[in-house]
Design a protein around this motif. Sequence first.
Motif, PDB file in Angstrom:
ATOM      1  N   PRO A 233     -14.708  30.111  13.770  1.00  0.00           N
ATOM      2  CA  PRO A 233     -14.500  30.030  12.317  1.00  0.00           C
ATOM      3  C   PRO A 233     -15.036  28.748  11.694  1.00  0.00           C
ATOM      4  O   PRO A 233     -15.633  28.776  10.614  1.00  0.00           O
ATOM      5  N   VAL A 234     -14.845  27.612  12.361  1.00  0.00           N
ATOM      6  CA  VAL A 234     -15.358  26.368  11.785  1.00  0.00           C
ATOM      7  C   VAL A 234     -16.870  26.272  11.956  1.00  0.00           C
ATOM      8  O   VAL A 234     -17.562  25.657  11.143  1.00  0.00           O
ATOM      9  N   ILE A 235     -17.406  26.903  12.997  1.00  0.00           N
ATOM     10  CA  ILE A 235     -18.866  27.001  13.132  1.00  0.00           C
ATOM     11  C   ILE A 235     -19.431  27.777  11.943  1.00  0.00           C
ATOM     12  O   ILE A 235     -20.430  27.363  11.337  1.00  0.00           O
ATOM     13  N   ALA A 236     -18.780  28.891  11.606  1.00  0.00           N
ATOM     14  CA  ALA A 236     -19.222  29.681  10.451  1.00  0.00           C
ATOM     15  C   ALA A 236     -19.121  28.865   9.165  1.00  0.00           C
ATOM     16  O   ALA A 236     -20.050  28.850   8.348  1.00  0.00           O
ATOM     17  N   HIS A 237     -18.003  28.191   8.979  1.00  0.00           N
ATOM     18  CA  HIS A 237     -17.793  27.346   7.792  1.00  0.00           C
ATOM     19  C   HIS A 237     -18.944  26.349   7.644  1.00  0.00           C
ATOM     20  O   HIS A 237     -19.511  26.189   6.552  1.00  0.00           O
ATOM     21  N   ALA A 238     -19.286  25.673   8.726  1.00  0.00           N
ATOM     22  CA  ALA A 238     -20.342  24.658   8.673  1.00  0.00           C
ATOM     23  C   ALA A 238     -21.710  25.282   8.435  1.00  0.00           C
ATOM     24  O   ALA A 238     -22.497  24.798   7.607  1.00  0.00           O
ATOM     25  N   LEU A 239     -22.032  26.341   9.158  1.00  0.00           N
ATOM     26  CA  LEU A 239     -23.365  26.943   9.043  1.00  0.00           C
ATOM     27  C   LEU A 239     -23.590  27.567   7.669  1.00  0.00           C
ATOM     28  O   LEU A 239     -24.661  27.404   7.078  1.00  0.00           O
ATOM     29  N   PHE A 240     -22.608  28.278   7.157  1.00  0.00           N
ATOM     30  CA  PHE A 240     -22.790  28.938   5.864  1.00  0.00           C
ATOM     31  C   PHE A 240     -22.920  27.908   4.738  1.00  0.00           C
ATOM     32  O   PHE A 240     -23.748  28.064   3.835  1.00  0.00           O
ATOM     33  N   ASN A 241     -22.117  26.851   4.793  1.00  0.00           N
ATOM     34  CA  ASN A 241     -22.254  25.802   3.790  1.00  0.00           C
ATOM     35  C   ASN A 241     -23.592  25.089   3.918  1.00  0.00           C
ATOM     36  O   ASN A 241     -24.219  24.730   2.917  1.00  0.00           O
ATOM     37  N   ALA A 242     -24.036  24.876   5.157  1.00  0.00           N
ATOM     38  CA  ALA A 242     -25.317  24.215   5.385  1.00  0.00           C
ATOM     39  C   ALA A 242     -26.473  25.047   4.828  1.00  0.00           C
ATOM     40  O   ALA A 242     -27.385  24.515   4.181  1.00  0.00           O
ATOM     41  N   LEU A 243     -26.443  26.337   5.078  1.00  0.00           N
ATOM     42  CA  LEU A 243     -27.498  27.215   4.585  1.00  0.00           C
ATOM     43  C   LEU A 243     -27.557  27.205   3.058  1.00  0.00           C
ATOM     44  O   LEU A 243     -28.641  27.123   2.464  1.00  0.00           O
TER      45      LEU A 243
END
Length: 460
Positions: free
Chosen positions: A361-371
């Motif tokens: 979940p935190v990987i998703a949080h970081a990647l989606f915000n980064a994109l």
Amino acid sequence: MRKDKDSLGEVSIPDEALYSSGTVRGAENFRLIGRPLSAYPDFVVTTARVKKAAAIANNRAGGMTEEVARAIAQACDEIASGQHHANFIVAMAEGSGGTSTNMNFNEVIANRAGQILGDELGAFRKVHPNDHVNMSQSTNDVLPTAIKLTCVVAAEPLIASASDLARAFRDKAETYRNALRLGRTCMQAAQPMTYGQLFDGYASGIERAIANVQKARDGLRTVPMGGTAIGTGLGAVPGYRDHIGPALSEEFGFDVSLPADYFDAMQSADAFARFSAELKILSETLGKIAADLVILGSGGNSGLGEIILPSVQPGSSIMAGKVNPVICMMVQQNAFIMHGYDATVSVAALHGQMEINHFEPVIAHALFNALELLTNGCQIFREKCIEGLAIDEDRSYDNLVRSHAMSSVFLRDLGYERVTALVKDAAAKGIPLAENAVAHGLLTEAGIRASLEQAAQGAT
């Protein structure tokens, strides 16, 4: 309000809400830690499409009736079209390893599919969140699959935005193809070059970074659907694995493959870390370019003043007329933030335990915000800075001709020692090297520019 019961007791739910008790508990537990799933529409749409593909695969494998599969598919299509997104209320960075997220989708889809078949909200008589929507699945294969495919989808606008930025630099290279400038190393005068060379170099760096993002993105098209909880596939309908890969490929319109080793696929988050690293590197490439432009545009009369950056807003509340390079500074700050996101992904990938990584979940949080940050940053950089950027060719040439970069022009004919003496003599006289060269009869005034133009082309 309607009432819903689970193993922990009774919860109250708004009458029209499509979610149920699992969602409510997850949303309440993690409500203070970040934006909800609905703030990430690409993820909501992608996860719905993954659930639709699973229903199709279960039906083809004989585990689900045509009626239920059709109702689930219709509910998922509605979500994919932008409907019902307000029902996804769990925080993206939730702490249940993704179970709250998965159940949010299972409950919303089951309730809507049940409505389609004439059932009441929360009854789950005709379509059940676990027995039907989650058939042949677990959070542990659904979540990484949805995150991966969301990144594949969300990378497309980033690639387009970054490619547009690279083309803007190519356009500037053509506009100022032969405009001379002073090349600098260690912030000191080095050798003559052109703005065409500078901007083509920037474009090439961005294009290479884009290519590496694309390569890392393609690695995310291998997903662990069918692994269920730990990779054994226990709980999946017989034949489900044969159908889920083709169903995903059909739904997304690109090849989605299943892993050669499910245990590796569910234990490892290296594909996320690799993709994140390439996003960070792209941001670093842009940040370095932005830093160069800040220096080259610095100060006007009191600085280099070779590049004229667009004036987009006043730069001071006290110094009248001051304009700051705010867009370039924004690009640099984005790179700082991207470093933080990448560190989050890297640490989360490192700390997966045993058969899964419950920090996805935190990987998703970081990647989606980064994109999102990087996509928007590329667009703003292009529209508000690069497209309106101009060169002060006279100032650039004057800085070049007054610099010791002229020394490189004479090295082949005069040798290092003699040129060094010429540089020292110019410094002692307080005159530019070019002027001293004219005084010594090595160049004429008319020949200086021609020599610089020739020198800018180097060995070619």
